[in-house]
Design a protein around this motif. Structure first.
Motif, mmCIF file in Angstrom:
data_model
loop_
_atom_site.group_PDB
_atom_site.id
_atom_site.type_symbol
_atom_site.label_atom_id
_atom_site.label_comp_id
_atom_site.label_asym_id
_atom_site.label_seq_id
_atom_site.Cartn_x
_atom_site.Cartn_y
_atom_site.Cartn_z
ATOM 1 N N ILE A 39 -3.644 3.214 -2.558
ATOM 2 C CA ILE A 39 -4.184 3.971 -1.426
ATOM 3 C C ILE A 39 -5.691 3.747 -1.481
ATOM 4 O O ILE A 39 -6.392 4.352 -2.283
ATOM 5 C CB ILE A 39 -3.838 5.468 -1.532
ATOM 6 C CG1 ILE A 39 -2.326 5.653 -1.594
ATOM 7 C CG2 ILE A 39 -4.417 6.241 -0.346
ATOM 8 C CD1 ILE A 39 -1.887 7.070 -1.952
ATOM 9 N N HIS A 67 0.831 -1.198 0.000
ATOM 10 C CA HIS A 67 0.000 0.000 0.000
ATOM 11 C C HIS A 67 0.870 1.254 0.000
ATOM 12 O O HIS A 67 1.900 1.313 0.678
ATOM 13 C CB HIS A 67 -0.887 0.044 1.255
ATOM 14 C CG HIS A 67 -1.975 -0.967 1.254
ATOM 15 N ND1 HIS A 67 -1.965 -2.068 2.076
ATOM 16 C CD2 HIS A 67 -3.117 -1.049 0.535
ATOM 17 C CE1 HIS A 67 -3.056 -2.778 1.868
ATOM 18 N NE2 HIS A 67 -3.770 -2.191 0.934
ATOM 19 N N GLY A 68 0.441 2.258 -0.774
ATOM 20 C CA GLY A 68 1.094 3.562 -0.720
ATOM 21 C C GLY A 68 2.563 3.539 -1.073
ATOM 22 O O GLY A 68 3.355 4.324 -0.534
ATOM 23 N N THR A 106 -7.993 3.184 1.414
ATOM 24 C CA THR A 106 -8.853 3.430 2.565
ATOM 25 C C THR A 106 -8.751 4.898 2.975
ATOM 26 O O THR A 106 -7.700 5.529 2.797
ATOM 27 C CB THR A 106 -8.470 2.562 3.783
ATOM 28 O OG1 THR A 106 -7.200 2.999 4.295
ATOM 29 C CG2 THR A 106 -8.406 1.081 3.405
ATOM 30 N N ASP A 119 -3.938 9.738 6.918
ATOM 31 C CA ASP A 119 -2.629 9.628 7.565
ATOM 32 C C ASP A 119 -1.533 10.254 6.703
ATOM 33 O O ASP A 119 -0.652 10.960 7.206
ATOM 34 C CB ASP A 119 -2.319 8.156 7.838
ATOM 35 C CG ASP A 119 -1.073 7.971 8.675
ATOM 36 O OD1 ASP A 119 -1.000 8.569 9.767
ATOM 37 O OD2 ASP A 119 -0.167 7.233 8.244
ATOM 38 N N ILE A 120 -1.583 10.028 5.391
ATOM 39 C CA ILE A 120 -0.600 10.615 4.472
ATOM 40 C C ILE A 120 -0.638 12.137 4.549
ATOM 41 O O ILE A 120 0.402 12.806 4.621
ATOM 42 C CB ILE A 120 -0.877 10.143 3.030
ATOM 43 C CG1 ILE A 120 -0.580 8.650 2.894
ATOM 44 C CG2 ILE A 120 -0.055 10.944 2.011
ATOM 45 C CD1 ILE A 120 -1.136 8.030 1.625
ATOM 46 N N GLU A 146 -8.593 6.006 5.958
ATOM 47 C CA GLU A 146 -7.627 6.097 7.055
ATOM 48 C C GLU A 146 -6.209 6.309 6.520
ATOM 49 O O GLU A 146 -5.459 7.139 7.035
ATOM 50 C CB GLU A 146 -7.664 4.813 7.913
ATOM 51 C CG GLU A 146 -8.964 4.588 8.651
ATOM 52 C CD GLU A 146 -9.948 3.711 7.885
ATOM 53 O OE1 GLU A 146 -10.804 3.087 8.532
ATOM 54 O OE2 GLU A 146 -9.856 3.652 6.631
ATOM 55 N N MET A 147 -5.856 5.542 5.497
ATOM 56 C CA MET A 147 -4.529 5.664 4.901
ATOM 57 C C MET A 147 -4.340 7.045 4.282
ATOM 58 O O MET A 147 -3.292 7.693 4.458
ATOM 59 C CB MET A 147 -4.352 4.572 3.834
ATOM 60 C CG MET A 147 -2.957 4.418 3.300
ATOM 61 S SD MET A 147 -2.888 3.228 1.907
ATOM 62 C CE MET A 147 -3.840 1.868 2.569
#
Length: 652
Positions: A299, A275-276, A301, A307-308, A303-304
């Motif tokens: 990417i 992820h990411g 979700t 956070d980024i 949430e992810m």
């Protein structure tokens, strides 16, 4: 979680976006249905409107050819004024839905070879076979393509589009000029990095010269060239991005991948890629250039994404396939309805694999999505209220049964989901036990939670039988009971050291010094990785001449890359002859050999769980019955199961 940063507005020049979520350009092949194979269609408009209504901050229309001679069919074009009305119609519809629109200007280089009538343009000579070499682009054509980018920008502005994105990645012509791994010219357009920058910078300047001062210009750029000798380094990319910023680029869309090497896996990254994976390179490029930056790549979700942004690694976030899977992704995330989101799992089955198939099979119109059968069929396959609420009995609590229950409930029916076991999710959950496939398991768990949240009636430990059908008297029945493993007629197949693949994946603690897996399909290779990850030395035995035959190109690359890091030996063109207490006898090229084995795993395929008694009961009672997924034919992809379940729910 409120996702305040993700859903905060951002102003770029004179344009304000309502949030930081960008749907990047994704090929759909839908334009193939248009008059000349390159135009906007009503289906494409409805597809983008659905995502705008779903809350997306910026919809990027897929790649648009700027040069008529090199514009392939099945891809949009903006290489002539006749394409302006379609773009204007799409833009107006998205604006009316509350969204904003970007057009990605593109000259496809080698990628236009999908259309034999399209001219391939490359910076320098490239041999495609011993008989044929594509000649490098002439000075005259260089100038005409630069002019074409400028004129394309003029048309985009005339259509009322909000943002232009310049595509300078993925082996397309601007990236090919920039990369020392591709550009072999010896004149002023090649050689030194300063010379290699000239063509893409000239394209940017031509675009910017035809744009209003207040209109943002984005650029899609690879953060580096992977697996390409002499290719771009991140330091070179940073250098070029600074120059691009000086030339008028406002936002960097950080991507990765090239179609000349196995690094193509990074373009539409499957579940095998972390992820990411572009986030950290994007953060460095952002720091060192001072430009607004948005990473793409796995990417999936909110949430992810939040956070980024909160870690100040980006200014916007690309969430493209996330919105293929669920056009309401943004609205659901903003409202905190996280269980209801249909999350992208990185399978690549409906997006990338279908796109490739579309280019070869005229019967396939456009891409789709495993999680969302209504992609590009937003009008024809919408979940509209049913004329009459009906009781529908669903046999099987795997992903097909869950999705059928969800669709039926949303149409106003009363689904009753019956699962013979004590948990929901079926093989989707088991697939998630394999290495790197946690997204599958998470998606299955959340889909199950979603139908619980909705209030769907769920009965576990309840197999559907003729007696249950007679007692419930449903108005319709959906049979989604899946498949069971095929056990081959091999001496020793019933011995104590043999276990079936799905039972193995369901175990948490597995210990085997030496393991032999019979079958080199997807499940067999996942079992091999599963065992190798727990310390086993694994040998895979496959009758055919290759493994992973049912996988698409990118998932196959990703799986082979991962397997190369493990203690896994693959024997193709090999037949299992006998299984003994501590060894397996196989035949390869007419010769027998013995493989030491503490554990033998059967993974040679599956067959439908019998359901004729249920079908007969329904027929005798005059009850419509739908058989879907592996219960209909096995083994098949999860995409088939979910799409059939969805269509059954639409039919009731």
């Amino acid at each position: 979680m409120s996702f305040e940063k993700l859903f905060s507005p951002i102003k770029i020049r004179e344009l304000e976006l309502r949030n930081r979520v960008v749907m990047s350009a994704m090929g759909t092949h839908e334009s193939a249905a248009s008059e000349d194979g390159r135009m906007v269609t009503d289906k494409l408009i409805a597809y983008h409107v659905a995502r705008a209504k779903g809350g997306c901050g910026l919809n990027t229309i897929e790649v648009c050819s700027v040069d008529a001679a090199s514009a392939p069919t099945g891809f949009l074009s903006i290489a002539d004024d006749r394409y302006i009305p379609g773009m204007k119609k799409l833009c107006s519809a998205v604006h009316a839905a509350g969204g904003r629109v970007a057009v990605q200007l593109w000259q496809g280089g080698l990628a236009v070879a999908s259309d034999p009538q399209a001219q391939i343009l490359l910076p320098s000579d490239m041999p495609l076979s011993p008989e044929y070499t594509v000649p490098g682009i002439t000075e005259e054509r260089i100038q005409s393509v630069i002019e074409a980018f400028g004129q394309a920008a003029r048309r985009v502005v005339e259509a009322g589009i909000d943002v232009i994105e310049f595509h300078c990645a993925h082996n397309y012509l601007p990236h090919s000029f920039l990369s020392g791994g591709i550009n072999r010219r010896t004149d002023g357009w090649g050689g030194s990095f300063e010379n290699r920058k000239k063509f893409p910078l000239a394209c940017i300047q031509a675009i910017r010269a035809n744009m209003p001062e207040g209109m943002p210009l984005f650029m899609r750029i690879d953060c580096q060239d992977d697996m390409l000798e002499g290719g771009l380094t991140i330091e070179e990319v940073i250098d070029f991005c600074k120059c691009a910023g000086d030339a008028g680029v406002d936002v960097l869309n950080i991507s990765r991948g090239n179609i000349l090497t196995a690094a193509t896996v990074y373009e539409v990254a499957p579940v095998d890629i972390p992820h990411g994976f572009n986030v950290e390179p994007a953060a460095r490029i952002r720091r060192e250039t001072g430009l607004l930056t948005m990473p793409c790549g796995r990417i999936n979700t909110p949430e992810m994404a939040e956070d980024i942004l909160m870690q100040d690694k980006a200014d916007l976030v690309v969430m493209a396939r996330a919105q293929l899977a669920d056009p309401e992704f943004c609205n659901k995330a903003k409202a905190g309805k996280l269980n209801s989101i249909k999350y992208c799992i990185g399978c690549d089955q409906g997006c990338y694999d279908y796109f490739c198939r579309c280019l070869e099979d005229p019967s396939l119109e456009h891409i789709t999505c495993l999680r969302n059968p209504a992609v590009l069929e937003e009008e024809t396959m919408a979940l509209r209220p049913a004329p009459q609420a009906k009781k529908v009995l669903i046999a099987g609590g795997g992903i097909a049964g869950i999705e059928a229950a969800d669709a039926l409930y949303k149409r106003g029916h009363h689904p009753i989901l019956c699962e013979a076991g004590d948990t929901l999710g079926g093989q989707f959950v088991l697939a998630g036990a394999a290495p790197r496939k946690g997204d599958f398991q998470r998606a299955a768990y959340m889909a199950a939670e979603n139908i619980r949240d909705l209030g769907v009636e769920i009965r576990t430990n309840t197999p559907v039988t003729p007696a249950l059908i007679a007692a419930e008297k449903p108005d319709a029945v959906i049979i989604a009971i899946g498949s069971k493993p095929i056990i081959p007629n091999i001496p020793g197949a019933d011995s104590g050291c043999v276990v079936e693949s799905h039972k193995l994946l369901a175990q948490k603690d597995v210990s085997a010094g030496k393991a032999v897996v019979i079958g080199g399909g997807l499940v067999g290779m996942e079992v091999a990785e599963f065992l190798a990850g727990k310390g086993s030395s694994v040998t895979v035995v496959e009758m055919k001449d290759s493994v992973l035959g049912e996988l698409g190109q990118l998932r196959k690359i990703g799986t082979h890359m991962a397997m190369a890091q493990e203690d896994i030996q693959v024997l193709v063109n090999t037949t299992c002859k006998e299984i003994r207490a501590d060894e397996v006898i196989v035949e390869q090229d007419g010769k027998e050999r013995m493989l030491a084995a503490d554990l033998v795993v059967m993974a040679i395929g599956s067959k439908p769980v019998p359901s004729q008694d249920l079908q007969d009961t329904c027929a005798e009672a005059g009850i419509p019955c739908y058989v879907v997924g592996d219960a209909l034919a096995a083994p098949r992809l999860a995409l088939n199961a979910i799409h059939e379940a969805y269509r059954a729910a639409l039919s009731i």
